[in-house]
Design an enzyme around this catalytic site. Structure first.
Site, PDB file in Angstrom:
ATOM      1  N   ASN A  13      13.237 -11.064  21.274  1.00 26.82           N
ATOM      2  CA  ASN A  13      13.931 -11.037  19.990  1.00 26.82           C
ATOM      3  C   ASN A  13      14.647  -9.722  19.774  1.00 26.82           C
ATOM      4  O   ASN A  13      14.650  -9.151  18.709  1.00 26.82           O
ATOM      5  CB  ASN A  13      12.934 -11.261  18.849  1.00 26.82           C
ATOM      6  CG  ASN A  13      12.303 -12.619  18.942  1.00 26.82           C
ATOM      7  OD1 ASN A  13      12.998 -13.607  19.105  1.00 26.82           O
ATOM      8  ND2 ASN A  13      10.993 -12.672  18.859  1.00 26.82           N
ATOM      9  N   CYS A  14      15.243  -9.229  20.850  1.00 25.79           N
ATOM     10  CA  CYS A  14      15.827  -7.900  20.824  1.00 25.79           C
ATOM     11  C   CYS A  14      17.237  -7.931  20.246  1.00 25.79           C
ATOM     12  O   CYS A  14      18.049  -8.764  20.602  1.00 25.79           O
ATOM     13  CB  CYS A  14      15.892  -7.369  22.251  1.00 25.79           C
ATOM     14  SG  CYS A  14      16.027  -5.601  22.301  1.00 25.79           S
ATOM     15  N   ILE A  15      17.500  -7.022  19.310  1.00 20.62           N
ATOM     16  CA  ILE A  15      18.855  -6.944  18.781  1.00 20.62           C
ATOM     17  C   ILE A  15      19.634  -5.866  19.532  1.00 20.62           C
ATOM     18  O   ILE A  15      19.153  -4.777  19.693  1.00 20.62           O
ATOM     19  CB  ILE A  15      18.879  -6.561  17.279  1.00 20.62           C
ATOM     20  CG1 ILE A  15      17.606  -7.024  16.567  1.00 20.62           C
ATOM     21  CG2 ILE A  15      20.067  -7.187  16.614  1.00 20.62           C
ATOM     22  CD1 ILE A  15      17.556  -6.611  15.101  1.00 20.62           C
TER      23      ILE A  15
END
Lengths: 119, 111, 98
Positions: free
Chosen positions: B109-111
């Site tokens: 869930n890396c931005i």
């Protein structure tokens, strides 16, 4: 102001993808700082049972992942008291710090959020 | 897929440079991975890598940026748990790069 | 805030309907579609549960799903798809029981 979302997770942890999907929505939303709540309902409360060993069924540890919710900014965690009682789960021996709600409080909870999705 | 050579060991990496087998990790492997990213690991880096390994131990997943900052602030204090500090150490992408060096899976869930 | 709850699973051997009725608010409505319309089969437990919930004008069922299953609807207001869309707009939010 972003819309608030309540995720209702009502499937048991190891039976299919639903419990994992509900958690993934929560973690992704939390990473983006969305105002989120999560409610465990029906068989979903089995996700909160202590001392599960999912490696016995070759699964990733959903219970451990659930512990990360507060770190991802998802601190509004609830469980349905009726569902817990019916399934013989002790409110004081759950693996997550959830607020246990009666039916009237569940109605109020759902009313309070802008959007609701049930998985 | 590519291979990282550390001493006499050949270690498999995925296309993004993350370990294929998490148990291949060692401090020497971390040093070699850091060299590939042009980073010389200091004590400041190491305390974050150790923290990440602790996070993974506890939650069985790699943190996105926000939870990484929050966890670091919780364990090491606000002067370490903030994005300027972590960005400076890990070339501006702390969640992804620190997870790589700490031998964790790529954060999903890396931005 | 009012909620339109939408259920599509059969109430036989499934808890969605029972749980929904348990937490339905006094302004909330329920729309049955797909196999959930089997809840309108007279003389059954889910039918009795719906009767007891006494939703009046707040219980709806999708016309084509009733038709396909040879169900009639003494209890629910029958709606077509345009009316379904209308219903979703009349409520603040929709909760789909997936």
């Amino acid at each position: 102001m972003a819309k608030s979302l309540l995720i209702i997770s009502r499937q048991a942890p190891w039976s299919g993808p639903s419990a994992r999907e509900a958690l993934d929505i929560a973690l992704a939303g939390g990473a983006f700082d969305l105002p989120l709540g999560m409610l465990f309902l029906d068989d979903g409360v089995f996700q909160l049972a202590a001392a599960q060993q999912p490696d016995a069924v070759q699964q990733k540890n959903l219970a451990a992942n659930l512990q990360a919710l507060p770190m991802f900014g998802v601190e509004e965690l609830f469980a349905c008291g009726h569902s817990l009682a019916r399934r013989g789960l002790d409110n004081d021996a759950l693996s997550l710090p959830v607020e246990v709600l009666d039916n009237a409080a569940l109605t109020a909870l759902i009313a309070r959020f802008d959007q609701v999705v049930t998985l | 897929m590519s291979t990282l050579t550390v001493g006499d060991r050949n270690i498999a990496l995925d296309k993004d440079g993350f370990l294929v087998e998490l148990q291949d990790w060692s401090r020497e492997v971390a040093e070699a991975l850091a060299t590939r990213e042009s980073i010389a690991l200091t004590a400041d880096h190491w305390e974050i890598l150790e923290l990440l390994r602790q996070f993974y131990q506890e939650y069985q997943l790699s943190p996105a940026t926000r939870p990484l900052i929050k966890y670091t602030a919780l364990k090491l204090g606000a002067e370490k748990g903030n994005s300027p500090h972590l960005n400076r150490l890990f070339n501006g992408t702390p969640a992804k790069l620190a997870a790589k060096l700490a031998g964790l899976p790529k954060p999903t869930n890396c931005i | 805030m009012t909620t339109l709850h939408v259920i599509a699973h059969s109430p036989f051997g499934d808890e969605r309907l029972a749980s929904c009725l348990r937490l339905l608010g006094p302004q909330d409505a329920l729309l049955l579609c797909g196999d959930a319309t089997y809840a309108l089969q007279a003389g059954t437990e889910p039918f009795a549960a719906l009767q007891a919930a006494n939703l009046g004008e707040r219980l709806f069922a999708l016309a084509e799903d009733l038709q396909a299953r040879a169900l009639d609807s003494q209890l629910a207001k029958v709606v077509d798809y345009p009316a379904f869309v209308e219903l979703t707009l009349h409520h603040d939010k929709v909760n789909s029981w997936l």
